[in-house]
Design a protein around this motif. Structure first.
Motif, PDB file in Angstrom:
ATOM      1  N   LEU A  88     -23.091   1.187   3.990  1.00 56.04           N
ATOM      2  CA  LEU A  88     -21.779   0.913   4.393  1.00 56.04           C
ATOM      3  C   LEU A  88     -20.821   0.957   2.886  1.00 56.04           C
ATOM      4  CD1 LEU A  88     -22.043  -2.161   6.741  1.00 56.04           C
ATOM      5  CD2 LEU A  88     -21.296   0.342   7.232  1.00 56.04           C
ATOM      6  N   GLY A  89     -21.565   0.736   2.061  1.00 51.70           N
ATOM      7  CA  GLY A  89     -20.727   0.891   0.554  1.00 51.70           C
ATOM      8  C   GLY A  89     -20.207   2.319   0.316  1.00 51.70           C
ATOM      9  N   GLY A  90     -21.063   3.246   0.831  1.00 48.59           N
ATOM     10  CA  GLY A  90     -20.976   4.885   0.278  1.00 48.59           C
ATOM     11  C   GLY A  90     -19.712   5.154   1.467  1.00 48.59           C
ATOM     12  N   ILE A  91     -19.898   4.860   2.714  1.00 49.60           N
ATOM     13  CA  ILE A  91     -18.725   4.891   3.762  1.00 49.60           C
ATOM     14  C   ILE A  91     -17.558   4.455   3.229  1.00 49.60           C
ATOM     15  CG2 ILE A  91     -18.282   4.781   6.315  1.00 49.60           C
ATOM     16  CD1 ILE A  91     -21.169   4.786   6.925  1.00 49.60           C
ATOM     17  N   THR A  92     -17.229   3.195   2.891  1.00 48.97           N
ATOM     18  CA  THR A  92     -16.140   2.624   2.542  1.00 48.97           C
ATOM     19  C   THR A  92     -15.689   3.453   1.163  1.00 48.97           C
ATOM     20  OG1 THR A  92     -17.033   0.556   3.327  1.00 48.97           O
ATOM     21  CG2 THR A  92     -15.302   0.427   1.980  1.00 48.97           C
ATOM     22  N   VAL A  93     -16.192   3.777   0.274  1.00 47.98           N
ATOM     23  CA  VAL A  93     -15.804   4.377  -0.654  1.00 47.98           C
ATOM     24  C   VAL A  93     -15.293   5.665  -0.288  1.00 47.98           C
ATOM     25  CG1 VAL A  93     -16.483   5.190  -3.190  1.00 47.98           C
ATOM     26  CG2 VAL A  93     -17.242   3.145  -2.479  1.00 47.98           C
ATOM     27  N   SER A  94     -15.844   6.313   0.269  1.00 50.12           N
ATOM     28  CA  SER A  94     -15.539   7.719   0.805  1.00 50.12           C
ATOM     29  C   SER A  94     -14.135   7.672   1.632  1.00 50.12           C
ATOM     30  CB  SER A  94     -16.506   8.475   1.603  1.00 50.12           C
ATOM     31  OG  SER A  94     -17.772   8.527   1.003  1.00 50.12           O
ATOM     32  N   LEU A  95     -13.836   6.508   2.363  1.00 54.01           N
ATOM     33  CA  LEU A  95     -12.946   6.209   3.108  1.00 54.01           C
ATOM     34  C   LEU A  95     -11.752   5.908   2.231  1.00 54.01           C
ATOM     35  CD1 LEU A  95     -14.053   4.383   6.298  1.00 54.01           C
ATOM     36  CD2 LEU A  95     -13.049   6.791   6.193  1.00 54.01           C
ATOM     37  N   LEU A  96     -12.276   5.169   1.187  1.00 58.48           N
ATOM     38  CA  LEU A  96     -11.111   4.912   0.267  1.00 58.48           C
ATOM     39  C   LEU A  96     -10.686   6.185  -0.564  1.00 58.48           C
ATOM     40  CD1 LEU A  96      -9.442   2.651  -1.390  1.00 58.48           C
ATOM     41  CD2 LEU A  96     -11.564   2.435  -2.900  1.00 58.48           C
ATOM     42  N   ASN A  97     -11.332   6.915  -0.974  1.00 56.97           N
ATOM     43  CA  ASN A  97     -11.180   8.160  -1.842  1.00 56.97           C
ATOM     44  C   ASN A  97     -10.036   8.975  -0.828  1.00 56.97           C
ATOM     45  OD1 ASN A  97     -12.255   7.508  -4.075  1.00 56.97           O
ATOM     46  ND2 ASN A  97     -14.140   8.082  -3.346  1.00 56.97           N
ATOM     47  N   PHE A  98     -10.449   8.989   0.578  1.00 56.82           N
ATOM     48  CA  PHE A  98      -9.649  10.007   1.620  1.00 56.82           C
ATOM     49  C   PHE A  98      -8.317   9.343   1.797  1.00 56.82           C
ATOM     50  CE2 PHE A  98     -13.675  11.819   3.360  1.00 56.82           C
ATOM     51  CZ  PHE A  98     -13.355  13.060   2.948  1.00 56.82           C
ATOM     52  N   MET A  99      -8.220   7.845   1.786  1.00 57.27           N
ATOM     53  CA  MET A  99      -6.870   7.381   1.882  1.00 57.27           C
ATOM     54  C   MET A  99      -6.013   7.607   0.634  1.00 57.27           C
ATOM     55  SD  MET A  99      -7.974   3.813   3.666  1.00 57.27           S
ATOM     56  CE  MET A  99      -6.382   3.153   3.874  1.00 57.27           C
ATOM     57  N   ILE A 100      -6.769   7.505  -0.714  1.00 59.66           N
ATOM     58  CA  ILE A 100      -5.730   7.692  -1.719  1.00 59.66           C
ATOM     59  C   ILE A 100      -5.319   8.957  -1.744  1.00 59.66           C
ATOM     60  CG2 ILE A 100      -6.046   8.070  -4.321  1.00 59.66           C
ATOM     61  CD1 ILE A 100      -7.968   5.559  -4.140  1.00 59.66           C
ATOM     62  N   PHE A 101      -6.246  10.167  -1.428  1.00 55.75           N
ATOM     63  CA  PHE A 101      -5.658  11.481  -1.240  1.00 55.75           C
ATOM     64  C   PHE A 101      -4.943  11.734  -0.218  1.00 55.75           C
ATOM     65  CE2 PHE A 101      -6.384  15.711   0.828  1.00 55.75           C
ATOM     66  CZ  PHE A 101      -6.014  16.515  -0.099  1.00 55.75           C
ATOM     67  N   GLY A 102      -4.633  11.153   0.878  1.00 57.67           N
ATOM     68  CA  GLY A 102      -3.644  11.145   1.902  1.00 57.67           C
ATOM     69  C   GLY A 102      -2.355  10.696   1.234  1.00 57.67           C
ATOM     70  N   VAL A 103      -2.476   9.516   0.445  1.00 53.41           N
ATOM     71  CA  VAL A 103      -1.179   8.895   0.325  1.00 53.41           C
ATOM     72  C   VAL A 103      -0.493   9.710  -0.850  1.00 53.41           C
ATOM     73  CG1 VAL A 103      -0.285   6.895  -1.256  1.00 53.41           C
ATOM     74  CG2 VAL A 103      -1.791   6.457   0.619  1.00 53.41           C
ATOM     75  N   ASN A 104      -1.328  10.276  -1.819  1.00 61.13           N
ATOM     76  CA  ASN A 104      -0.822  11.170  -3.094  1.00 61.13           C
ATOM     77  C   ASN A 104      -0.165  12.396  -2.314  1.00 61.13           C
ATOM     78  OD1 ASN A 104      -1.621   9.494  -5.089  1.00 61.13           O
ATOM     79  ND2 ASN A 104      -3.678  10.482  -5.353  1.00 61.13           N
ATOM     80  N   LYS A 105      -0.685  13.027  -1.206  1.00 59.44           N
ATOM     81  CA  LYS A 105      -0.231  14.276  -0.756  1.00 59.44           C
ATOM     82  C   LYS A 105       0.917  13.876   0.164  1.00 59.44           C
ATOM     83  CE  LYS A 105      -1.768  17.849  -0.430  1.00 59.44           C
ATOM     84  NZ  LYS A 105      -1.665  18.879  -1.305  1.00 59.44           N
ATOM     85  N   LEU A 106       1.188  12.663   0.869  1.00 62.21           N
ATOM     86  CA  LEU A 106       2.234  12.375   1.736  1.00 62.21           C
ATOM     87  C   LEU A 106       3.407  11.979   0.478  1.00 62.21           C
ATOM     88  CD1 LEU A 106       0.803  10.494   4.539  1.00 62.21           C
ATOM     89  CD2 LEU A 106       1.834  12.869   4.806  1.00 62.21           C
TER      90      LEU A 106
END
Length: 238
Positions: A88-106
Motif C-alpha cells: 500500500l505504501g508503494g501504491i500510495t506514493v505512485s498515486l501521489l506522483n501521478f497527482m503531482i504530475f497531473g497538477v503540474n500539467k494542468l
C-alpha cells in the motif's frame, strides 16, 4: 527557496517529537492557505511591485515544508497494517506522483483560463478546507507504537492512547497517593506526639503540684509540732 526548505525541514523534524503530527499538520495547512489567499488577494489588487509577494511565497514554502512535504509519508506508513504496509505504501506514493504530475500539467491551462490570482485563491481555499478535514479525521500517533495503532484500528483498543503513557500516569498517580498517605501519616504522628507531649506536661505539672502539696503539708505539720512544743514548754514553766 532551497535554504528555506532545508532549515524548515530540520525544524519540522524537531517539532514532530514536541507537538505531534496533528497540530503540525494543522499549522501547515492553515499557514499555506492563508499565505496563498494573501498572495492571490495582492495580485487581484494590482498593487505596485513590493516585497509582499516574495514574503507570501517564502511563507508558503515554509509552511508546506513544515507539514505537507513531511507528514503524509510518515502517517501513511504508521497507519497501514503491517501485512500490506509495503504494497500500500508503494501504491500510495505512485498515486501521489501521478497527482503531482497531473497538477503540474494542468496548471498552465488553468492559469490561462481563470488567471493566476484565481488559481492562487483556489489553492488557499483548498488548503483551508483540508485543515477542517485534518482536524476531524487525522489521528494523532505521537508516542504510539505500530502495534498500538494497529490494535486501535482493529477494534482491539478503545482509545488511541499509548499504553506507556497510561502506565506512567498510573505510576505518577500511585506515587502521588503514596505521598499523600505519607503526609497524612506524618501529620497523625505529629498530632500524636503533640498529644503525648501535652499529657506528659500535664503529668509533670500534676506531679510538681503534688510535690508542692506534700511539702506544704509537711511544713504545716512541722509548724503544728513546733507550736505544740512551745505550748508544752510554756505549761511546764507555769
Amino acid at each position: 527557496m532551497g535554504m528555506t526548505r532545508f532549515i524548515t525541514g530540520i525544524f519540522s523534524s524537531l517539532m514532530l517529537y514536541r507537538i505531534g503530527r496533528k497540530p503540525q499538520a494543522l499549522i501547515s495547512s492553515v499557514g499555506v492557505g492563508l499565505s496563498f489567499i494573501a498572495l492571490g488577494s495582492y495580485i487581484h489588487s494590482k498593487s505596485p511591485p513590493s516585497v509582499i509577494p516574495v514574503v507570501c511565497y517564502v511563507s508558503t514554502v515554509m509552511f508546506a515544508t513544515l507539514g505537507y512535504y513531511t507528514i503524509p509519508l510518515l502517517i501513511m506508513y504508521e497507519l497501514y497494517p503491517l501485512q500490506v504496509r509495503g504494497l500500500l505504501g508503494g501504491i500510495t506514493v505512485s498515486l501521489l506522483n501521478f497527482m503531482i504530475f497531473g497538477v503540474n500539467k494542468l496548471y498552465p491551462y488553468l492559469r490561462n483560463l481563470i488567471g493566476i490570482a484565481n488559481i492562487t485563491l483556489c489553492f488557499g481555499t483548498s488548503s483551508l478546507l483540508g485543515s477542517i478535514y485534518l482536524y476531524f479525521y487525522l489521528p494523532e500517533t505521537k508516542g504510539l507504537t505500530l502495534q498500538e495503532i494497529e490494535e486501535y484500528f482493529n477494534d482491539r483498543r478503545a482509545t488511541l492512547v499509548s499504553q506507556r503513557h497510561v502506565i506512567a500516569a498510573q505510576l505518577s498517580q500511585g506515587s502521588s497517593s503514596r505521598n499523600v498517605d505519607r503526609n497524612a501519616t506524618k501529620s497523625q504522628d505529629m498530632k500524636k506526639q503533640k498529644s503525648e507531649n501535652k499529657s506528659e506536661n500535664k503529668s509533670e505539672n500534676k506531679s510538681d503540684q503534688d510535690k508542692s502539696d506534700v511539702l506544704q503539708l509537711r511544713k504545716k505539720k512541722k509548724d503544728r509540732q513546733s507550736e505544740g512544743s512551745t505550748s508544752a514548754s510554756k505549761d511546764e514553766r507555769e
